[in-house]
Design an enzyme around this catalytic site. Structure first.
Site, short mmCIF file in Angstrom:
data_model
loop_
_atom_site.label_atom_id
_atom_site.label_comp_id
_atom_site.label_asym_id
_atom_site.label_seq_id
_atom_site.Cartn_x
_atom_site.Cartn_y
_atom_site.Cartn_z
CB THR A 70 -16.54 18.06 -73.98
OG1 THR A 70 -17.10 18.78 -72.90
CG2 THR A 70 -17.63 17.30 -74.68
NE ARG A 115 -25.22 19.37 -96.15
CZ ARG A 115 -24.11 19.64 -96.83
NH1 ARG A 115 -24.19 20.13 -98.07
NH2 ARG A 115 -22.92 19.46 -96.29
CB ALA A 127 -19.94 9.29 -82.63
CE LYS A 147 -21.10 18.99 -74.95
NZ LYS A 147 -20.26 18.36 -76.00
CB SER A 159 -13.61 16.72 -76.84
OG SER A 159 -14.14 18.03 -76.90
N GLY A 161 -25.63 14.24 -73.19
CA GLY A 161 -24.84 13.66 -72.10
C GLY A 161 -23.47 13.24 -72.60
CG ASP A 197 -21.84 16.33 -72.85
OD1 ASP A 197 -20.87 15.68 -73.28
OD2 ASP A 197 -22.76 16.74 -73.59
#
Length: 332
Positions: free
Chosen positions: A248, A32, A140, A191, A254, A136, A244
């Site tokens: 997290t 963007r 990153a 989650k 997270s 899942g 997941d």
């Protein structure tokens, strides 16, 4: 060679785009911000959202959606949930008919209380998009480091799903197929609420027992809500649900757990969000799911208490204590 467009240049979008480019696929990524495009081209790195990782020189990056979407076979959308509809509506005329959409965003739209599959279908109405979702336990940072990761691909079309499995899988990123796309996408959204709850408990120093209880009962809530919206209970026992959820609620990377930690330590939501550059989808998703659960008459006590802490300024300690003193029930 397949050409893949990636819409969204945050940490996850950049990670997936670079992973697929490394695999040898032709990948173009839309960002963007013009300044971010210039930064990536200049430094070969996304210093805004994924600092410290060199990107493939063959990865094409552009601010112009027509350049990114021209002649693509697959479109991977990694746009924050609450902005998904607007972006796709703006880009609609650039899509060919029957585009293959792979959604890697998580959440439920606040204005309509609809999951991403419905938002994308409506935003691209008339184009007849073929929908799939990847979700899942996957940070990153760890995928960028090529650490072993396994996720679910939800797709109603089994033939298309098998093809996407092959495209997305690498020797460190394993993709499992699941025809229950609704369950897969809801697991990824729900989650995040439970991660905020677990973070609150950890911020209050309530210990491992409390966290384990929240994860377990959180999974019950997720399954109950998911089934009410057409997902299959079994899906929530898999990677996009339990997998997941565990990640997290326990992983320091997270974003949603970090929000909960700060709340538990006494900070206000406004103060927490002011200093955050990345999106914690669980905040908006909590509001969406809370409202939708009332419409559906689905009991979600953890979600309700997280909502009260986030939006009703309820004391986090009181919220957890109220969960512990609810009427005693049979486990189910």
């Amino acid at each position: 060679m397949s050409k893949i467009a990636v819409l969204g240049a945050g940490s996850w979008g950049t990670t997936l785009a670079n992973m697929l480019c490394t695999k040898g696929l032709k990948v173009s990524m839309w960002a963007r911000e013009k300044e971010l495009v210039q930064e990536i081209k200049k430094k070969g790195e996304n210093t805004w959202y994924l600092p410290g990782y060199s990107l493939e020189s063959r990865l094409e990056v552009s601010h112009e959606p027509d350049e990114v979407l021209h002649g693509v076979d697959y479109c991977l959308v990694v746009i924050p949930c609450q902005f998904m509809r607007k972006v796709l509506e703006d880009f609609k005329d650039l899509f060919l008919d029957n585009p293959v959409i792979i959604c890697a965003s998580k959440g439920i739209e606040l204005t309509t209380l609809k999951p991403q599959s419905s938002v994308i279908s409506e935003a691209l109405r008339g184009k007849n998009p073929r929908y799939s979702v990847v979700s899942g336990p996957s940070f990153a940072d760890e995928v960028s480091r090529k650490l072993p990761t396994a996720v679910s691909l939800g797709c109603e079309d089994q033939e298309l799903g098998a093809r996407l499995q092959e495209i997305l899988s690498t020797d460190f990123f394993r993709v499992y197929f699941n025809a229950d796309y609704r369950g897969v996408e809801l697991g990824g959204a729900l989650k995040n609420i439970m991660a905020i709850a677990a973070g609150i408990a950890d911020g209050l120093e309530f210990g491992h027992d409390a966290r384990a209880a929240l994860i377990t009962r959180g999974l019950v809530e997720m399954s109950r809500f998911g089934v009410a919206l057409g997902g299959k209970e079994k899906t929530f026992m898999g990677l996009s649900g339990m997998g997941d959820l565990v990640l997290t609620c326990t992983g320091d990377l997270s974003r949603n757990r970090q929000v909960g930690l700060e709340l538990g330590r006494g900070k206000t939501l406004d103060d927490i969000l002011k200093v955050r550059k990345t999106v914690a989808e669980g905040v908006k998703t909590t509001e969406s799911v809370y409202r939708l659960s009332k419409d559906l008459h689905v009991e979600m006590p953890i979600t309700e208490q997280v909502y009260n802490v986030l939006f009703e300024q309820k004391d986090p300690r009181s919220a957890v204590e109220e969960l512990m003193t609810r009427a005693l029930k049979v486990e189910q």
